[in-house]
Design an enzyme around this catalytic site. Structure first.
Site, PDB file in Angstrom:
ATOM      1  N   SER A  30      48.717  44.559  36.369  1.00 36.84           N
ATOM      2  CA  SER A  30      47.831  45.486  35.883  1.00 36.84           C
ATOM      3  C   SER A  30      48.261  46.858  36.340  1.00 36.84           C
ATOM      4  CB  SER A  30      46.604  45.335  36.399  1.00 36.84           C
ATOM      5  OG  SER A  30      46.302  45.384  37.629  1.00 36.84           O
ATOM      6  N   HIS A  90      54.874  42.953  48.844  1.00 33.98           N
ATOM      7  CA  HIS A  90      53.623  42.733  49.449  1.00 33.98           C
ATOM      8  C   HIS A  90      53.742  41.530  50.432  1.00 33.98           C
ATOM      9  CE1 HIS A  90      51.499  44.937  45.910  1.00 33.98           C
ATOM     10  NE2 HIS A  90      52.185  45.932  47.014  1.00 33.98           N
TER      11      HIS A  90
HETATM   12  P1  OAD Z   1      46.450  41.829  38.590  1.00 36.96           P
HETATM   13  O1  OAD Z   1      45.740  40.415  38.700  1.00 36.96           O
HETATM   14  O2  OAD Z   1      45.892  43.222  39.056  1.00 36.96           O
HETATM   15  O3  OAD Z   1      46.955  41.598  37.218  1.00 36.96           O
HETATM   16  C1  OAD Z   1      47.483  40.657  36.636  1.00 36.96           C
HETATM   17  C2  OAD Z   1      48.128  41.056  35.164  1.00 36.96           C
HETATM   18  O4  OAD Z   1      48.684  39.918  34.770  1.00 36.96           O
HETATM   19  C3  OAD Z   1      47.158  41.733  34.230  1.00 36.96           C
HETATM   20  O5  OAD Z   1      47.425  42.887  33.624  1.00 36.96           O
HETATM   21  C4  OAD Z   1      47.137  40.454  33.311  1.00 36.96           C
HETATM   22  O6  OAD Z   1      46.752  41.025  31.813  1.00 36.96           O
HETATM   23  C5  OAD Z   1      48.458  39.837  33.409  1.00 36.96           C
HETATM   24  N1  OAD Z   1      48.456  38.482  32.850  1.00 36.96           N
HETATM   25  C6  OAD Z   1      47.391  37.506  33.009  1.00 36.96           C
HETATM   26  N2  OAD Z   1      48.154  36.210  32.575  1.00 36.96           N
HETATM   27  C7  OAD Z   1      49.243  36.514  32.086  1.00 36.96           C
HETATM   28  C8  OAD Z   1      50.355  35.735  31.470  1.00 36.96           C
HETATM   29  N3  OAD Z   1      50.132  34.401  31.409  1.00 36.96           N
HETATM   30  N4  OAD Z   1      51.565  36.398  31.382  1.00 36.96           N
HETATM   31  C9  OAD Z   1      51.702  37.707  31.590  1.00 36.96           C
HETATM   32  N5  OAD Z   1      50.575  38.596  32.165  1.00 36.96           N
HETATM   33  C10 OAD Z   1      49.687  37.922  32.487  1.00 36.96           C
HETATM   34  O7  OAD Z   1      47.806  41.326  39.341  1.00 36.96           O
HETATM   35  P2  OAD Z   1      49.032  42.479  40.132  1.00 36.96           P
HETATM   36  O8  OAD Z   1      49.128  43.471  39.132  1.00 36.96           O
HETATM   37  O9  OAD Z   1      50.146  41.739  40.566  1.00 36.96           O
HETATM   38  O10 OAD Z   1      48.518  42.808  46.335  1.00 36.96           O
HETATM   39  O11 OAD Z   1      48.251  43.035  41.472  1.00 36.96           O
HETATM   40  C11 OAD Z   1      48.726  43.890  42.134  1.00 36.96           C
HETATM   41  C12 OAD Z   1      48.391  43.618  43.670  1.00 36.96           C
HETATM   42  O12 OAD Z   1      46.949  43.522  43.931  1.00 36.96           O
HETATM   43  C13 OAD Z   1      48.918  42.083  44.075  1.00 36.96           C
HETATM   44  O13 OAD Z   1      50.335  42.220  44.429  1.00 36.96           O
HETATM   45  C14 OAD Z   1      48.170  42.067  45.436  1.00 36.96           C
HETATM   46  C15 OAD Z   1      46.805  42.659  44.665  1.00 36.96           C
HETATM   47  O14 OAD Z   1      45.786  43.128  45.761  1.00 36.96           O
HETATM   48  C16 OAD Z   1      48.453  42.286  47.555  1.00 36.96           C
HETATM   49  O15 OAD Z   1      47.821  41.107  48.039  1.00 36.96           O
HETATM   50  C17 OAD Z   1      48.715  43.276  48.650  1.00 36.96           C
END
Ligand code: OAD
Length: 226
Positions: free
Chosen positions: A171, A104
């Site tokens: 997520s 990204h």
């Molecule tokens: P999300 O914010 O959707 O998900 C974050 C995940 O991290 C969730 O499943 C939480 O349970 C988990 N989490 C929280 N604290 C944690 C910890 N200490 N250790 C491990 N896990 C933890 O983030 P992404 O899945 O990365 O795109 O989001 C995907 C994309 O959506 C991003 O790259 C971004 C966003 O829009 C762009 O900016 C293009």
């Protein structure tokens, strides 16, 4: 040498002090993501978008990699390791990982709005009036919603060669990134580390419902002792 592919998301950087996207009622640092991470936002409210990413960049320069980023580096003693991250931070690189693919984009890069291949290192704020060599405005080097994901194809090719897949802190809601799991060979062991794991059932899936800084070192230790 066996190949380990790591798919990381915002959760791996949470314990470094960077907020995830969907944990706080779907708001990201007080904004709906579409307000700040879309081509429409760039057209309609450029100053807000620039300031939003400027703040994220300043914040990134103040935080450090955590135990999860560091543990993944240790895997390189025994495995070929390819990190595929959805994160725009550089914490995997700063921890010392050798092969990091950013799906990204990258916060510490800027690119031309005239030529998307004109990308440059950028650690300061990007301001209106910061131009590329073609005298066109620079923008954050980030893949916004609705834009193509040029690194998807190489990421899928890495997944197709994986002997082990580790998924951390995502997520699994954003495509095409979440679809990468479908490219790994059938029966490939998968470890999913997340305190609120959300993934559909796969064969050979091991779920570790822990925060990254605790769960990742445990998985790494297990893989290094095999
Ligand atoms: P999300 O914010 O959707 O998900 C974050 C995940 O991290 C969730 O499943 C939480 O349970 C988990 N989490 C929280 N604290 C944690 C910890 N200490 N250790 C491990 N896990 C933890 O983030 P992404 O899945 O990365 O795109 O989001 C995907 C994309 O959506 C991003 O790259 C971004 C966003 O829009 C762009 O900016 C293009």
């Amino acid at each position: 040498m066996k190949k380990i592919v790591v798919l990381s998301g915002a959760g791996i950087s949470a314990e470094s002090g960077l907020k995830t996207f969907r944990d706080d009622n779907g708001l990201w640092e007080g904004h709906n993501v579409m307000e700040v991470a879309s081509p429409i936002a760039w057209e309609n409210n450029r100053e807000l978008v620039l300031e939003f990413y400027n703040q994220r960049r300043r914040q990134l320069l103040e935080v450090e990699p955590n135990a999860a980023h560091r543990a993944l580096v240790a895997l390189e003693e025994k495995y070929e390791v390819q990190i595929i991250t959805q994160n725009v931070d550089d914490l995997h690189e700063r921890a010392g990982s050798s092969n990091v693919l950013h799906l990204h984009g990258e916060l510490l890069k800027a690119r031309s709005t005239f030529d998307e291949n004109l990308v440059m290192d950028w650690r300061n704020d990007i301001k209106s009036g910061d131009f590329c060599e073609h005298h066109m405005q620079l923008r954050p080097h980030i893949v916004w919603f609705g834009e193509a994901v040029p690194m998807f194809q190489p990421a899928a090719e890495h997944c197709a060669m994986a002997d082990v897949l580790i998924i951390v802190g995502t997520s699994m809601q954003v495509y095409p990134a979440a679809g990468l799991v479908d490219f790994v060979p059938q029966g490939c062991p998968m470890y999913f580390i997340d305190p609120k794991p959300n993934i559909r059932e796969h064969s050979s899936l091991h779920i570790i419902s822990k925060k990254a800084a605790e769960g990742v070192p445990q998985v790494v230790e297990r893989l290094l002792s095999q």
